[in-house]
Design a protein around this motif. Sequence first.
Motif, PDB file in Angstrom:
ATOM      1  N   SER A  77       0.210   2.628  17.645  1.00  0.00           N
ATOM      2  CA  SER A  77      -0.155   3.511  16.539  1.00  0.00           C
ATOM      3  C   SER A  77       0.403   2.957  15.234  1.00  0.00           C
ATOM      4  O   SER A  77       1.579   2.560  15.175  1.00  0.00           O
ATOM      5  CB  SER A  77       0.396   4.918  16.788  1.00  0.00           C
ATOM      6  OG  SER A  77       0.083   5.778  15.711  1.00  0.00           O
ATOM      7  N   VAL A  78      -0.434   2.918  14.202  1.00  0.00           N
ATOM      8  CA  VAL A  78      -0.053   2.332  12.912  1.00  0.00           C
ATOM      9  C   VAL A  78      -0.214   3.381  11.811  1.00  0.00           C
ATOM     10  O   VAL A  78      -1.265   4.021  11.698  1.00  0.00           O
ATOM     11  CB  VAL A  78      -0.934   1.113  12.580  1.00  0.00           C
ATOM     12  CG1 VAL A  78      -0.534   0.527  11.220  1.00  0.00           C
ATOM     13  CG2 VAL A  78      -0.844   0.059  13.670  1.00  0.00           C
ATOM     14  N   SER A  79       0.833   3.543  11.005  1.00  0.00           N
ATOM     15  CA  SER A  79       0.736   4.366   9.795  1.00  0.00           C
ATOM     16  C   SER A  79       1.377   3.606   8.650  1.00  0.00           C
ATOM     17  O   SER A  79       2.259   2.771   8.858  1.00  0.00           O
ATOM     18  CB  SER A  79       1.422   5.724   9.994  1.00  0.00           C
ATOM     19  OG  SER A  79       2.799   5.546  10.266  1.00  0.00           O
ATOM     20  N   SER A  80       0.933   3.896   7.434  1.00  0.00           N
ATOM     21  CA  SER A  80       1.361   3.077   6.301  1.00  0.00           C
ATOM     22  C   SER A  80       1.365   3.878   5.015  1.00  0.00           C
ATOM     23  O   SER A  80       0.522   4.755   4.816  1.00  0.00           O
ATOM     24  CB  SER A  80       0.421   1.874   6.149  1.00  0.00           C
ATOM     25  OG  SER A  80       0.673   1.170   4.955  1.00  0.00           O
ATOM     26  N   ASP A  81       2.329   3.564   4.143  1.00  0.00           N
ATOM     27  CA  ASP A  81       2.256   4.083   2.780  1.00  0.00           C
ATOM     28  C   ASP A  81       2.022   2.944   1.778  1.00  0.00           C
ATOM     29  O   ASP A  81       2.372   3.044   0.609  1.00  0.00           O
ATOM     30  CB  ASP A  81       3.484   4.920   2.404  1.00  0.00           C
ATOM     31  CG  ASP A  81       4.801   4.196   2.584  1.00  0.00           C
ATOM     32  OD1 ASP A  81       4.781   2.977   2.844  1.00  0.00           O
ATOM     33  OD2 ASP A  81       5.852   4.850   2.461  1.00  0.00           O
ATOM     34  N   LEU A  82       1.399   1.849   2.277  1.00  0.00           N
ATOM     35  CA  LEU A  82       0.975   0.763   1.400  1.00  0.00           C
ATOM     36  C   LEU A  82      -0.459   0.956   0.926  1.00  0.00           C
ATOM     37  O   LEU A  82      -1.039   0.074   0.308  1.00  0.00           O
ATOM     38  CB  LEU A  82       1.090  -0.585   2.128  1.00  0.00           C
ATOM     39  CG  LEU A  82       2.492  -0.961   2.622  1.00  0.00           C
ATOM     40  CD1 LEU A  82       2.462  -2.323   3.298  1.00  0.00           C
ATOM     41  CD2 LEU A  82       3.494  -0.954   1.476  1.00  0.00           C
ATOM     42  N   HIS A  83      -1.025   2.121   1.230  1.00  0.00           N
ATOM     43  CA  HIS A  83      -2.358   2.466   0.739  1.00  0.00           C
ATOM     44  C   HIS A  83      -2.417   3.974   0.520  1.00  0.00           C
ATOM     45  O   HIS A  83      -1.540   4.721   0.961  1.00  0.00           O
ATOM     46  CB  HIS A  83      -3.439   2.023   1.734  1.00  0.00           C
ATOM     47  CG  HIS A  83      -3.366   2.738   3.052  1.00  0.00           C
ATOM     48  ND1 HIS A  83      -3.933   3.966   3.274  1.00  0.00           N
ATOM     49  CD2 HIS A  83      -2.784   2.394   4.225  1.00  0.00           C
ATOM     50  CE1 HIS A  83      -3.715   4.351   4.510  1.00  0.00           C
ATOM     51  NE2 HIS A  83      -3.010   3.416   5.125  1.00  0.00           N
ATOM     52  N   GLU A  84      -3.441   4.379  -0.165  1.00  0.00           N
ATOM     53  CA  GLU A  84      -3.722   5.804  -0.339  1.00  0.00           C
ATOM     54  C   GLU A  84      -5.192   6.038  -0.055  1.00  0.00           C
ATOM     55  O   GLU A  84      -6.053   5.385  -0.648  1.00  0.00           O
ATOM     56  CB  GLU A  84      -3.387   6.273  -1.765  1.00  0.00           C
ATOM     57  CG  GLU A  84      -1.891   6.381  -2.036  1.00  0.00           C
ATOM     58  CD  GLU A  84      -1.590   6.940  -3.428  1.00  0.00           C
ATOM     59  OE1 GLU A  84      -2.556   7.304  -4.130  1.00  0.00           O
ATOM     60  OE2 GLU A  84      -0.407   6.996  -3.784  1.00  0.00           O
ATOM     61  N   ALA A  85      -5.462   6.945   0.894  1.00  0.00           N
ATOM     62  CA  ALA A  85      -6.833   7.293   1.268  1.00  0.00           C
ATOM     63  C   ALA A  85      -7.648   6.048   1.616  1.00  0.00           C
ATOM     64  O   ALA A  85      -8.832   5.946   1.284  1.00  0.00           O
ATOM     65  CB  ALA A  85      -7.509   8.070   0.151  1.00  0.00           C
ATOM     66  N   GLY A  86      -6.991   5.083   2.264  1.00  0.00           N
ATOM     67  CA  GLY A  86      -7.677   3.879   2.703  1.00  0.00           C
ATOM     68  C   GLY A  86      -7.768   2.779   1.675  1.00  0.00           C
ATOM     69  O   GLY A  86      -8.223   1.676   1.991  1.00  0.00           O
ATOM     70  N   THR A  87      -7.339   3.034   0.443  1.00  0.00           N
ATOM     71  CA  THR A  87      -7.358   2.009  -0.606  1.00  0.00           C
ATOM     72  C   THR A  87      -6.016   1.296  -0.647  1.00  0.00           C
ATOM     73  O   THR A  87      -4.981   1.922  -0.891  1.00  0.00           O
ATOM     74  CB  THR A  87      -7.650   2.632  -1.986  1.00  0.00           C
ATOM     75  OG1 THR A  87      -8.927   3.272  -1.941  1.00  0.00           O
ATOM     76  CG2 THR A  87      -7.664   1.552  -3.059  1.00  0.00           C
ATOM     77  N   LYS A  88      -6.036  -0.019  -0.417  1.00  0.00           N
ATOM     78  CA  LYS A  88      -4.804  -0.797  -0.385  1.00  0.00           C
ATOM     79  C   LYS A  88      -4.399  -1.198  -1.796  1.00  0.00           C
ATOM     80  O   LYS A  88      -5.233  -1.467  -2.652  1.00  0.00           O
ATOM     81  CB  LYS A  88      -4.992  -2.039   0.487  1.00  0.00           C
ATOM     82  CG  LYS A  88      -5.301  -1.721   1.952  1.00  0.00           C
ATOM     83  CD  LYS A  88      -5.466  -3.000   2.760  1.00  0.00           C
ATOM     84  CE  LYS A  88      -5.789  -2.696   4.206  1.00  0.00           C
ATOM     85  NZ  LYS A  88      -5.946  -3.933   5.012  1.00  0.00           N
ATOM     86  N   PHE A  89      -3.070  -1.293  -2.006  1.00  0.00           N
ATOM     87  CA  PHE A  89      -2.536  -1.636  -3.325  1.00  0.00           C
ATOM     88  C   PHE A  89      -2.251  -3.129  -3.484  1.00  0.00           C
ATOM     89  O   PHE A  89      -1.777  -3.555  -4.536  1.00  0.00           O
ATOM     90  CB  PHE A  89      -1.231  -0.873  -3.581  1.00  0.00           C
ATOM     91  CG  PHE A  89      -1.412   0.610  -3.701  1.00  0.00           C
ATOM     92  CD1 PHE A  89      -2.302   1.147  -4.615  1.00  0.00           C
ATOM     93  CD2 PHE A  89      -0.689   1.480  -2.902  1.00  0.00           C
ATOM     94  CE1 PHE A  89      -2.468   2.511  -4.740  1.00  0.00           C
ATOM     95  CE2 PHE A  89      -0.840   2.850  -3.020  1.00  0.00           C
ATOM     96  CZ  PHE A  89      -1.738   3.371  -3.931  1.00  0.00           C
ATOM     97  N   GLY A  90      -2.464  -3.936  -2.456  1.00  0.00           N
ATOM     98  CA  GLY A  90      -2.130  -5.348  -2.551  1.00  0.00           C
ATOM     99  C   GLY A  90      -0.659  -5.611  -2.352  1.00  0.00           C
ATOM    100  O   GLY A  90      -0.100  -6.534  -2.943  1.00  0.00           O
ATOM    101  N   LEU A  91      -0.020  -4.820  -1.512  1.00  0.00           N
ATOM    102  CA  LEU A  91       1.419  -4.948  -1.253  1.00  0.00           C
ATOM    103  C   LEU A  91       1.701  -5.603   0.093  1.00  0.00           C
ATOM    104  O   LEU A  91       2.778  -5.423   0.665  1.00  0.00           O
ATOM    105  CB  LEU A  91       2.091  -3.570  -1.310  1.00  0.00           C
ATOM    106  CG  LEU A  91       2.023  -2.860  -2.665  1.00  0.00           C
ATOM    107  CD1 LEU A  91       2.554  -1.436  -2.556  1.00  0.00           C
ATOM    108  CD2 LEU A  91       2.810  -3.634  -3.721  1.00  0.00           C
ATOM    109  N   GLY A  92       0.763  -6.369   0.594  1.00  0.00           N
ATOM    110  CA  GLY A  92       1.008  -7.118   1.813  1.00  0.00           C
ATOM    111  C   GLY A  92       0.944  -6.294   3.079  1.00  0.00           C
ATOM    112  O   GLY A  92       1.735  -6.497   3.998  1.00  0.00           O
TER     113      GLY A  92
END
Length: 371
Positions: free
Chosen positions: A113-128
């Motif tokens: 299972s993968v969760s992330s705060d490197l994106h919002e609503a599926g849009t990535k910020f370019g933070l690797g």
Amino acid sequence: MTGTRTVVRHAPGKLFVAGEYAVVEPGTPAIVTAVGRTVTVTVRAADEPGVVIASDLVAQAMRWRWRGDRLEVCPGQDGPRVRRAAAHVVSAVETVARLLAEHGLPAPQLHVSVSSDLHEAGTKFGLGSSGAVTVAAVAAVAAHHGLELSLESRFRLALLATARIDPNGSGGDLAASTWGGWVAYRAPDRAFVLDLALRRGVGEALRAPWPGLAVRPLPPPRGLRLEVGWTGRPASTTSLVAGLHRRTWRGSASHQDFIKTSTDFVNAATDALETGDDGALLHQIRRAREELARLDAEERLGIFTPELTALCAAAEAVGGAAKPSGAGGGDCGIALLDAAAGHDIAHVRQRWAATGVQPLSVGPTPERNQE
């Protein structure tokens, strides 16, 4: 070694401080920093054979089945977008599975299972995010099976996994996600290490020397604050770097000059961090921006979007230094500003917002200790 427990591992995202594009050449230096946003990977035993991957980037979990030492998606799954979202996790699981096989263990049957705060609503910020999920997945799958890995072994496994997908990637994102904090990084020869793992096994590849590789922690700036702005435009580092390297530029006199100049300002910026000379660091970051601008003008890559140009101008107006972070063309830019000048920092953020640049709260992370 057992695989009965639930294991959770985290890995931070990254920002390139200096050395983009040049760092893809083995042994060429760059500076990267981890950020205070993470990817979390949770691994437990699967209820059925195969590997199930659930991600907050897609609506449904995907089931994969083993075909020899490779995973293939089960019939009836959604299309390419869903598969791309799982690509780095799949490669991480396959790479660790090869190491397990060398220990006489069967292919793992897992729920990941993968969760992330490197994106919002599926849009990535370019933070690797791709690098961070690979590092976290390698660490979680290995720990789930009782493999005790050093930070360097985790990094090496992650690089083997990512190089199978994109051999042009430098691995700088993986270094930041593995060690945390500010990192001086030089990439290994990825073709060499892939061939080494193929010929002599993953375990031997973890132990053998990797030509060009060097990683060491750096102290953060003493009196400067790292500010990050997102342009609102996702960008593909893979496409930009691959596009440049398909041209006749690589190996040309311009390419050689770029590598030499980049090496010089990255080494000087490294010295500035180690000696606590913030003024010298600002100067080298400006040199880095100028060299990226020269490359952009010569090759018309689109590194500097209007938003990134405005981001840099706002920071320079208050005496700071700024540049695109990573391949450019969108994603994020960084600024180093006087940490004691709160009014100037607020002013820069306001100017960014007025030009469509979203300030991000992504403070750097401290160095990571061995888990």
